[in-house]
Design a protein around this motif. Structure first.
Motif, PDB file in Angstrom:
ATOM      1  N   GLU A 161       0.816  -1.219   0.000  1.00 14.28           N
ATOM      2  CA  GLU A 161       0.000   0.000   0.000  1.00 14.28           C
ATOM      3  C   GLU A 161       0.852   1.273   0.000  1.00 14.28           C
ATOM      4  OE1 GLU A 161      -2.311  -3.359   1.561  1.00 14.28           O
ATOM      5  OE2 GLU A 161      -0.383  -2.497   2.174  1.00 14.28           O
ATOM      6  N   LEU A 162       2.046   1.206   0.574  1.00 17.58           N
ATOM      7  CA  LEU A 162       2.904   2.378   0.688  1.00 17.58           C
ATOM      8  C   LEU A 162       3.987   2.360  -0.388  1.00 17.58           C
ATOM      9  CD1 LEU A 162       3.405   2.407   4.575  1.00 17.58           C
ATOM     10  CD2 LEU A 162       1.692   3.643   3.232  1.00 17.58           C
ATOM     11  N   GLN A 163       4.304   3.520  -0.925  1.00 21.81           N
ATOM     12  CA  GLN A 163       5.322   3.596  -1.963  1.00 21.81           C
ATOM     13  C   GLN A 163       6.728   3.401  -1.409  1.00 21.81           C
ATOM     14  OE1 GLN A 163       4.869   7.241  -4.163  1.00 21.81           O
ATOM     15  NE2 GLN A 163       3.008   6.550  -5.195  1.00 21.81           N
ATOM     16  N   ARG A 164       6.914   3.727  -0.152  1.00 19.45           N
ATOM     17  CA  ARG A 164       8.242   3.598   0.448  1.00 19.45           C
ATOM     18  C   ARG A 164       8.103   3.130   1.896  1.00 19.45           C
ATOM     19  NH1 ARG A 164       7.266   8.821  -0.758  1.00 19.45           N
ATOM     20  NH2 ARG A 164       8.644   8.654  -2.549  1.00 19.45           N
ATOM     21  N   VAL A 165       9.208   2.666   2.442  1.00 22.07           N
ATOM     22  CA  VAL A 165       9.243   2.232   3.836  1.00 22.07           C
ATOM     23  C   VAL A 165       8.958   3.427   4.746  1.00 22.07           C
ATOM     24  CG1 VAL A 165      10.787   1.400   5.649  1.00 22.07           C
ATOM     25  CG2 VAL A 165      10.814   0.315   3.407  1.00 22.07           C
ATOM     26  N   PRO A 166       8.122   3.255   5.780  1.00 20.03           N
ATOM     27  CA  PRO A 166       7.804   4.377   6.667  1.00 20.03           C
ATOM     28  C   PRO A 166       9.055   4.981   7.299  1.00 20.03           C
ATOM     29  CG  PRO A 166       6.360   2.510   7.090  1.00 20.03           C
ATOM     30  CD  PRO A 166       7.424   2.020   6.168  1.00 20.03           C
ATOM     31  N   ARG A 167       8.948   6.239   7.637  1.00 16.81           N
ATOM     32  CA  ARG A 167      10.062   6.944   8.264  1.00 16.81           C
ATOM     33  C   ARG A 167      10.485   6.235   9.546  1.00 16.81           C
ATOM     34  NH1 ARG A 167       9.130  13.229   9.169  1.00 16.81           N
ATOM     35  NH2 ARG A 167       8.993  13.002   6.887  1.00 16.81           N
ATOM     36  N   GLY A 168      11.789   6.125   9.710  1.00 20.28           N
ATOM     37  CA  GLY A 168      12.324   5.479  10.897  1.00 20.28           C
ATOM     38  C   GLY A 168      12.676   4.026  10.692  1.00 20.28           C
ATOM     39  N   PHE A 169      12.342   3.455   9.515  1.00 18.14           N
ATOM     40  CA  PHE A 169      12.664   2.064   9.218  1.00 18.14           C
ATOM     41  C   PHE A 169      13.702   1.997   8.095  1.00 18.14           C
ATOM     42  CE2 PHE A 169       8.420   1.947  11.037  1.00 18.14           C
ATOM     43  CZ  PHE A 169       8.516   0.912  11.958  1.00 18.14           C
ATOM     44  N   ASP A 170      14.452   0.922   8.090  1.00 20.16           N
ATOM     45  CA  ASP A 170      15.545   0.736   7.136  1.00 20.16           C
ATOM     46  C   ASP A 170      15.000   0.304   5.779  1.00 20.16           C
ATOM     47  OD1 ASP A 170      17.834   0.183   5.752  1.00 20.16           O
ATOM     48  OD2 ASP A 170      18.555  -1.399   7.108  1.00 20.16           O
ATOM     49  N   ALA A 171      15.198   1.139   4.764  1.00 15.63           N
ATOM     50  CA  ALA A 171      14.702   0.832   3.421  1.00 15.63           C
ATOM     51  C   ALA A 171      15.433  -0.356   2.802  1.00 15.63           C
ATOM     52  CB  ALA A 171      14.843   2.048   2.524  1.00 15.63           C
ATOM     53  N   ASP A 172      16.601  -0.700   3.318  1.00 17.62           N
ATOM     54  CA  ASP A 172      17.368  -1.829   2.790  1.00 17.62           C
ATOM     55  C   ASP A 172      17.178  -3.098   3.625  1.00 17.62           C
ATOM     56  OD1 ASP A 172      18.517  -0.294   0.715  1.00 17.62           O
ATOM     57  OD2 ASP A 172      19.975   0.542   2.117  1.00 17.62           O
ATOM     58  N   SER A 173      16.254  -3.052   4.567  1.00 23.41           N
ATOM     59  CA  SER A 173      15.998  -4.204   5.422  1.00 23.41           C
ATOM     60  C   SER A 173      15.396  -5.353   4.618  1.00 23.41           C
ATOM     61  CB  SER A 173      15.032  -3.796   6.540  1.00 23.41           C
ATOM     62  OG  SER A 173      14.467  -4.930   7.169  1.00 23.41           O
ATOM     63  N   PRO A 174      15.685  -6.612   4.993  1.00 23.00           N
ATOM     64  CA  PRO A 174      15.004  -7.753   4.348  1.00 23.00           C
ATOM     65  C   PRO A 174      13.486  -7.691   4.519  1.00 23.00           C
ATOM     66  CG  PRO A 174      16.859  -8.494   5.673  1.00 23.00           C
ATOM     67  CD  PRO A 174      16.666  -7.043   5.998  1.00 23.00           C
ATOM     68  N   ALA A 175      13.034  -6.892   5.480  1.00 24.77           N
ATOM     69  CA  ALA A 175      11.597  -6.763   5.738  1.00 24.77           C
ATOM     70  C   ALA A 175      10.976  -5.596   4.988  1.00 24.77           C
ATOM     71  CB  ALA A 175      11.355  -6.597   7.233  1.00 24.77           C
ATOM     72  N   ALA A 176      11.727  -4.949   4.099  1.00 26.79           N
ATOM     73  CA  ALA A 176      11.259  -3.705   3.479  1.00 26.79           C
ATOM     74  C   ALA A 176       9.904  -3.860   2.793  1.00 26.79           C
ATOM     75  CB  ALA A 176      12.300  -3.187   2.496  1.00 26.79           C
ATOM     76  N   ASP A 177       9.722  -4.947   2.054  1.00 26.33           N
ATOM     77  CA  ASP A 177       8.435  -5.125   1.363  1.00 26.33           C
ATOM     78  C   ASP A 177       7.294  -5.225   2.359  1.00 26.33           C
ATOM     79  OD1 ASP A 177       6.944  -6.050  -1.312  1.00 26.33           O
ATOM     80  OD2 ASP A 177       6.310  -7.393   0.308  1.00 26.33           O
ATOM     81  N   TYR A 178       7.477  -5.977   3.425  1.00 23.63           N
ATOM     82  CA  TYR A 178       6.444  -6.116   4.444  1.00 23.63           C
ATOM     83  C   TYR A 178       6.182  -4.788   5.153  1.00 23.63           C
ATOM     84  CZ  TYR A 178       6.923 -11.209   3.990  1.00 23.63           C
ATOM     85  OH  TYR A 178       6.933 -12.502   3.520  1.00 23.63           O
ATOM     86  N   LEU A 179       7.225  -4.019   5.387  1.00 22.84           N
ATOM     87  CA  LEU A 179       7.071  -2.744   6.097  1.00 22.84           C
ATOM     88  C   LEU A 179       6.247  -1.744   5.299  1.00 22.84           C
ATOM     89  CD1 LEU A 179      10.681  -2.406   7.526  1.00 22.84           C
ATOM     90  CD2 LEU A 179       8.589  -2.747   8.856  1.00 22.84           C
ATOM     91  N   ARG A 180       6.122  -1.945   4.013  1.00 22.33           N
ATOM     92  CA  ARG A 180       5.329  -1.045   3.172  1.00 22.33           C
ATOM     93  C   ARG A 180       3.857  -1.453   3.140  1.00 22.33           C
ATOM     94  NH1 ARG A 180       7.878  -1.774  -2.299  1.00 22.33           N
ATOM     95  NH2 ARG A 180       6.235  -0.327  -2.957  1.00 22.33           N
ATOM     96  N   ARG A 181       3.493  -2.435   3.949  1.00 24.19           N
ATOM     97  CA  ARG A 181       2.117  -2.937   3.949  1.00 24.19           C
ATOM     98  C   ARG A 181       1.382  -2.512   5.218  1.00 24.19           C
ATOM     99  NH1 ARG A 181       1.534  -6.593  -0.139  1.00 24.19           N
ATOM    100  NH2 ARG A 181       3.508  -7.234  -1.093  1.00 24.19           N
ATOM    101  N   LYS A 182       0.071  -2.335   5.074  1.00 25.33           N
ATOM    102  CA  LYS A 182      -0.776  -1.989   6.216  1.00 25.33           C
ATOM    103  C   LYS A 182      -1.545  -3.204   6.738  1.00 25.33           C
ATOM    104  CE  LYS A 182      -1.470   2.821   4.793  1.00 25.33           C
ATOM    105  NZ  LYS A 182      -2.472   3.875   4.470  1.00 25.33           N
ATOM    106  N   GLY A 183      -1.434  -4.288   6.028  1.00 28.87           N
ATOM    107  CA  GLY A 183      -2.042  -5.557   6.403  1.00 28.87           C
ATOM    108  C   GLY A 183      -1.317  -6.627   5.614  1.00 28.87           C
TER     109      GLY A 183
END
Length: 228
Positions: A161-183
């Protein structure tokens, strides 16, 4: 024994899509009862012991506005004023409410059968727990495994849902794709055609296999988000 969804159900949905108005609906109310409500409730009743045996247990309640979602659309805040949904929607849920917990959805449309599982949008606290879980290597590996199970029955997540990783999170994290989701939801895409087994006595076995493949995602959500 459940004998399958009648083919007239698909014909009814096609006709409703072409005539989505109250006059037509009332003139064909018997078809609604015979080919929409009755077979759906029979299917839900047949699925009830299957759903209860899943991990986690799923609720299958054969009532309108429980496992069978209402055909009437809420048009109050929509520009689309057509009064009826043109699909038959069944939900088997795992928490305290079908709209507020992880669950599995079965959607019969005029030209395809869709299905999937998960939770569409987490609450504020739930979203925080989800983001914490996907940054944990073990929990994220469990989620990967759950999604791999869903992929075996052609269910995958859509775009984040989100175009980029939320502020405060690592955009290069292995979890980056999940962090861009709201569910997190895994579902079918591209309107998959009906499997012929749905229209006969093999329907229950076919759906049992789908539910088993989809339930690990609901289990992950309940373990790491809903009941954390």
């Amino acid at each position: 024994m459940f004998k399958g969804i009648p083919k007239q159900t698909v014909s009814y949905l096609k006709a409703l899509k072409a005539n989505n108005n109250r006059e037509w609906f009332e003139a064909h109310r018997k078809d609604y009862d015979d080919y929409f409500v009755e077979p759906a409730l029979q299917l839900i009743e047949a699925l009830s012991p299957v759903a209860a045996a899943l991990d986690p247990p799923h609720f299958a309640i054969p009532k309108v506005n429980k496992s069978l979602r209402r055909i009437h659309r809420d048009t109050r805040f929509s520009k689309d004023k057509t009064p009826y949904h043109t699909h038959l929607h069944i939900v088997l849920w795992t928490g305290d409410h079908p709209n507020r917990s992880a669950g599995t959805h079965l959607v019969f449309s005029d030209n395809h059968f869709g299905y999937g599982s998960g939770h569409w949008a987490f609450s504020g606290d739930g979203l925080e727990r989800f983001r914490a879980a996907v940054q944990d290597n073990k929990a994220r590996a469990e989620l990967d495994t759950a999604l791999a199970s869903a992929a075996k029955v052609d269910c995958t997540p859509g775009d984040p849902e989100l175009q980029r990783v939320p502020r405060g999170f690592d955009a290069d994290s292995p979890a980056a794709d999940y962090l861009r989701r709201k569910g997190i939801v895994a579902r079918t895409h591209n309107d998959p055609a009906y499997d012929k087994r749905l229209f006969g006595p093999e329907a229950l076995d076919y759906l049992r296999d789908l539910l088993k493949a989809l339930s690990p995602l609901n289990r992950w959500v309940n373990k790491h988000v809903e009941t954390a």
